[in-house]
Design a protein around this motif. Structure first.
Motif, PDB file in Angstrom:
ATOM      1  N   ALA A  16       0.878  -1.171   0.000  1.00  0.00           N
ATOM      2  CA  ALA A  16       0.000   0.000   0.000  1.00  0.00           C
ATOM      3  C   ALA A  16       0.909   1.213   0.000  1.00  0.00           C
ATOM      4  O   ALA A  16       1.849   1.299   0.808  1.00  0.00           O
ATOM      5  CB  ALA A  16      -0.902  -0.006   1.236  1.00  0.00           C
ATOM      6  N   VAL A  17       0.641   2.154  -0.924  1.00  0.00           N
ATOM      7  CA  VAL A  17       1.487   3.340  -1.060  1.00  0.00           C
ATOM      8  C   VAL A  17       0.619   4.583  -1.190  1.00  0.00           C
ATOM      9  O   VAL A  17      -0.515   4.522  -1.653  1.00  0.00           O
ATOM     10  CB  VAL A  17       2.444   3.233  -2.275  1.00  0.00           C
ATOM     11  CG1 VAL A  17       3.353   2.012  -2.136  1.00  0.00           C
ATOM     12  CG2 VAL A  17       1.691   3.175  -3.592  1.00  0.00           C
ATOM     13  N   GLU A  18       1.165   5.718  -0.789  1.00  0.00           N
ATOM     14  CA  GLU A  18       0.449   7.000  -0.902  1.00  0.00           C
ATOM     15  C   GLU A  18       0.670   7.666  -2.253  1.00  0.00           C
ATOM     16  O   GLU A  18      -0.196   8.368  -2.750  1.00  0.00           O
ATOM     17  CB  GLU A  18       0.901   7.962   0.205  1.00  0.00           C
ATOM     18  CG  GLU A  18       0.449   7.563   1.597  1.00  0.00           C
ATOM     19  CD  GLU A  18      -1.030   7.799   1.871  1.00  0.00           C
ATOM     20  OE1 GLU A  18      -1.781   8.204   0.967  1.00  0.00           O
ATOM     21  OE2 GLU A  18      -1.437   7.548   3.008  1.00  0.00           O
ATOM     22  N   ASP A  19       1.850   7.453  -2.856  1.00  0.00           N
ATOM     23  CA  ASP A  19       2.193   8.090  -4.127  1.00  0.00           C
ATOM     24  C   ASP A  19       2.789   7.029  -5.037  1.00  0.00           C
ATOM     25  O   ASP A  19       3.985   6.732  -4.971  1.00  0.00           O
ATOM     26  CB  ASP A  19       3.178   9.230  -3.883  1.00  0.00           C
ATOM     27  CG  ASP A  19       3.598   9.960  -5.140  1.00  0.00           C
ATOM     28  OD1 ASP A  19       3.368   9.447  -6.265  1.00  0.00           O
ATOM     29  OD2 ASP A  19       4.182  11.052  -5.011  1.00  0.00           O
ATOM     30  N   ILE A  20       1.964   6.456  -5.882  1.00  0.00           N
ATOM     31  CA  ILE A  20       2.401   5.334  -6.706  1.00  0.00           C
ATOM     32  C   ILE A  20       3.500   5.736  -7.684  1.00  0.00           C
ATOM     33  O   ILE A  20       4.402   4.951  -7.963  1.00  0.00           O
ATOM     34  CB  ILE A  20       1.211   4.674  -7.432  1.00  0.00           C
ATOM     35  CG1 ILE A  20       1.606   3.280  -7.911  1.00  0.00           C
ATOM     36  CG2 ILE A  20       0.682   5.555  -8.555  1.00  0.00           C
ATOM     37  CD1 ILE A  20       0.449   2.424  -8.328  1.00  0.00           C
ATOM     38  N   GLU A  21       3.453   6.965  -8.190  1.00  0.00           N
ATOM     39  CA  GLU A  21       4.476   7.405  -9.149  1.00  0.00           C
ATOM     40  C   GLU A  21       5.856   7.413  -8.497  1.00  0.00           C
ATOM     41  O   GLU A  21       6.821   6.867  -9.037  1.00  0.00           O
ATOM     42  CB  GLU A  21       4.128   8.781  -9.721  1.00  0.00           C
ATOM     43  CG  GLU A  21       2.797   8.850 -10.448  1.00  0.00           C
ATOM     44  CD  GLU A  21       2.705   8.012 -11.715  1.00  0.00           C
ATOM     45  OE1 GLU A  21       3.758   7.631 -12.275  1.00  0.00           O
ATOM     46  OE2 GLU A  21       1.571   7.723 -12.139  1.00  0.00           O
ATOM     47  N   ALA A  22       5.972   8.019  -7.328  1.00  0.00           N
ATOM     48  CA  ALA A  22       7.254   8.075  -6.622  1.00  0.00           C
ATOM     49  C   ALA A  22       7.701   6.683  -6.181  1.00  0.00           C
ATOM     50  O   ALA A  22       8.878   6.329  -6.307  1.00  0.00           O
ATOM     51  CB  ALA A  22       7.167   9.020  -5.426  1.00  0.00           C
ATOM     52  N   SER A  23       6.768   5.886  -5.666  1.00  0.00           N
ATOM     53  CA  SER A  23       7.106   4.524  -5.224  1.00  0.00           C
ATOM     54  C   SER A  23       7.586   3.676  -6.393  1.00  0.00           C
ATOM     55  O   SER A  23       8.572   2.944  -6.277  1.00  0.00           O
ATOM     56  CB  SER A  23       5.898   3.862  -4.559  1.00  0.00           C
ATOM     57  OG  SER A  23       5.571   4.513  -3.370  1.00  0.00           O
ATOM     58  N   LEU A  24       6.892   3.786  -7.506  1.00  0.00           N
ATOM     59  CA  LEU A  24       7.266   3.019  -8.685  1.00  0.00           C
ATOM     60  C   LEU A  24       8.650   3.418  -9.183  1.00  0.00           C
ATOM     61  O   LEU A  24       9.467   2.555  -9.536  1.00  0.00           O
ATOM     62  CB  LEU A  24       6.209   3.220  -9.770  1.00  0.00           C
ATOM     63  CG  LEU A  24       6.169   2.247 -10.918  1.00  0.00           C
ATOM     64  CD1 LEU A  24       6.147   0.804 -10.445  1.00  0.00           C
ATOM     65  CD2 LEU A  24       4.967   2.542 -11.793  1.00  0.00           C
ATOM     66  N   ASP A  25       8.942   4.702  -9.176  1.00  0.00           N
ATOM     67  CA  ASP A  25      10.283   5.156  -9.568  1.00  0.00           C
ATOM     68  C   ASP A  25      11.349   4.506  -8.686  1.00  0.00           C
ATOM     69  O   ASP A  25      12.375   4.022  -9.187  1.00  0.00           O
ATOM     70  CB  ASP A  25      10.396   6.677  -9.470  1.00  0.00           C
ATOM     71  CG  ASP A  25       9.652   7.406 -10.577  1.00  0.00           C
ATOM     72  OD1 ASP A  25       9.295   6.772 -11.601  1.00  0.00           O
ATOM     73  OD2 ASP A  25       9.410   8.619 -10.414  1.00  0.00           O
ATOM     74  N   ARG A  26      11.109   4.496  -7.374  1.00  0.00           N
ATOM     75  CA  ARG A  26      12.106   3.919  -6.444  1.00  0.00           C
ATOM     76  C   ARG A  26      12.283   2.419  -6.662  1.00  0.00           C
ATOM     77  O   ARG A  26      13.409   1.916  -6.702  1.00  0.00           O
ATOM     78  CB  ARG A  26      11.709   4.220  -5.005  1.00  0.00           C
ATOM     79  CG  ARG A  26      11.874   5.684  -4.617  1.00  0.00           C
ATOM     80  CD  ARG A  26      11.692   5.912  -3.127  1.00  0.00           C
ATOM     81  NE  ARG A  26      10.366   5.589  -2.650  1.00  0.00           N
ATOM     82  CZ  ARG A  26       9.346   6.454  -2.574  1.00  0.00           C
ATOM     83  NH1 ARG A  26       9.514   7.709  -2.950  1.00  0.00           N
ATOM     84  NH2 ARG A  26       8.175   6.071  -2.105  1.00  0.00           N
ATOM     85  N   TRP A  27      11.166   1.690  -6.782  1.00  0.00           N
ATOM     86  CA  TRP A  27      11.253   0.244  -6.960  1.00  0.00           C
ATOM     87  C   TRP A  27      11.912  -0.114  -8.291  1.00  0.00           C
ATOM     88  O   TRP A  27      12.752  -1.023  -8.349  1.00  0.00           O
ATOM     89  CB  TRP A  27       9.872  -0.411  -6.841  1.00  0.00           C
ATOM     90  CG  TRP A  27       9.435  -0.569  -5.425  1.00  0.00           C
ATOM     91  CD1 TRP A  27       8.592   0.248  -4.725  1.00  0.00           C
ATOM     92  CD2 TRP A  27       9.852  -1.579  -4.511  1.00  0.00           C
ATOM     93  NE1 TRP A  27       8.450  -0.201  -3.435  1.00  0.00           N
ATOM     94  CE2 TRP A  27       9.212  -1.326  -3.277  1.00  0.00           C
ATOM     95  CE3 TRP A  27      10.694  -2.676  -4.610  1.00  0.00           C
ATOM     96  CZ2 TRP A  27       9.395  -2.137  -2.158  1.00  0.00           C
ATOM     97  CZ3 TRP A  27      10.874  -3.487  -3.488  1.00  0.00           C
ATOM     98  CH2 TRP A  27      10.235  -3.210  -2.288  1.00  0.00           C
ATOM     99  N   CYS A  28      11.548   0.570  -9.353  1.00  0.00           N
ATOM    100  CA  CYS A  28      12.135   0.261 -10.663  1.00  0.00           C
ATOM    101  C   CYS A  28      13.628   0.587 -10.690  1.00  0.00           C
ATOM    102  O   CYS A  28      14.416  -0.169 -11.273  1.00  0.00           O
ATOM    103  CB  CYS A  28      11.386   1.000 -11.765  1.00  0.00           C
ATOM    104  SG  CYS A  28       9.723   0.332 -12.017  1.00  0.00           S
ATOM    105  N   ALA A  29      14.026   1.676 -10.036  1.00  0.00           N
ATOM    106  CA  ALA A  29      15.451   2.002  -9.952  1.00  0.00           C
ATOM    107  C   ALA A  29      16.197   0.949  -9.137  1.00  0.00           C
ATOM    108  O   ALA A  29      17.293   0.523  -9.516  1.00  0.00           O
ATOM    109  CB  ALA A  29      15.633   3.391  -9.333  1.00  0.00           C
ATOM    110  N   LEU A  30      15.591   0.522  -8.050  1.00  0.00           N
ATOM    111  CA  LEU A  30      16.214  -0.494  -7.197  1.00  0.00           C
ATOM    112  C   LEU A  30      16.491  -1.775  -7.969  1.00  0.00           C
ATOM    113  O   LEU A  30      17.573  -2.367  -7.868  1.00  0.00           O
ATOM    114  CB  LEU A  30      15.310  -0.792  -5.989  1.00  0.00           C
ATOM    115  CG  LEU A  30      15.788  -1.896  -5.056  1.00  0.00           C
ATOM    116  CD1 LEU A  30      16.993  -1.429  -4.254  1.00  0.00           C
ATOM    117  CD2 LEU A  30      14.669  -2.334  -4.146  1.00  0.00           C
ATOM    118  N   PHE A  31      15.517  -2.217  -8.747  1.00  0.00           N
ATOM    119  CA  PHE A  31      15.639  -3.473  -9.479  1.00  0.00           C
ATOM    120  C   PHE A  31      16.187  -3.301 -10.888  1.00  0.00           C
ATOM    121  O   PHE A  31      16.417  -4.291 -11.585  1.00  0.00           O
ATOM    122  CB  PHE A  31      14.277  -4.166  -9.574  1.00  0.00           C
ATOM    123  CG  PHE A  31      13.727  -4.616  -8.244  1.00  0.00           C
ATOM    124  CD1 PHE A  31      14.517  -5.254  -7.315  1.00  0.00           C
ATOM    125  CD2 PHE A  31      12.397  -4.394  -7.935  1.00  0.00           C
ATOM    126  CE1 PHE A  31      14.009  -5.668  -6.097  1.00  0.00           C
ATOM    127  CE2 PHE A  31      11.869  -4.806  -6.724  1.00  0.00           C
ATOM    128  CZ  PHE A  31      12.682  -5.445  -5.806  1.00  0.00           C
TER     129      PHE A  31
END
Length: 150
Positions: A16-31
């Protein structure tokens, strides 16, 4: 438990996330993976949340884990009552549930979890499938999502 949850059926880690755009950026960068599409799901008339009709919109993105049946799912709910909004209000961002595909054992697994004292948080049906989130958070630290298939 009469119908145990098959650990080999793990298919999903849902956050569960508050800001999917920012969260997605972080996860995609991580992986170092390509950014998946963010879709908006409209309220599902065949969904209940804590026994009442659910009426929320959800922004959703799914990161496929290469070489695995497991996906990482990011869920950004609107402000209306939902299992994801409840989680965010109580805990902030984090792992909302683990999803398991259990095939034809779906009803038996859900019933077994209910008999063990875990209430349904969500029950939803959609073309070709369903998902049932059981409130296992206090006992297991995370909710469980039981599905017939991925």
């Amino acid at each position: 438990m009469s119908a145990p949850v098959p650990v080999g059926g793990l298919i999903q880690v849902a956050l569960a996330v508050e800001d999917i755009e920012a969260s997605l950026d972080r996860w995609c960068a991580l992986f170092d993976v390509e950014r998946p599409e963010v879709v908006t799901l409209e309220p599902n008339p065949d969904e209940t949340y804590r026994g009442q009709p659910a009426g929320y919109r959800l922004r959703l993105a799914v990161i496929t884990v290469p070489g695995s049946q497991v996906v990482i799912e990011l869920n950004e709910p609107d402000a209306n009552p939902s299992t994801f909004r409840e989680f965010l209000t109580e805990h902030g961002e984090g792992v909302h549930h683990l999803g398991f595909a259990v095939g034809d054992a779906r009803d038996a697994v859900v019933e077994g979890l209910e008999m063990a004292g875990f209430a349904k948080r969500v029950e939803a049906y959609y073309p070709g499938g369903s998902w049932t989130v059981l409130d296992t958070e206090a006992a297991l630290g995370v909710n469980l999502n039981i599905k017939p298939h991925a």
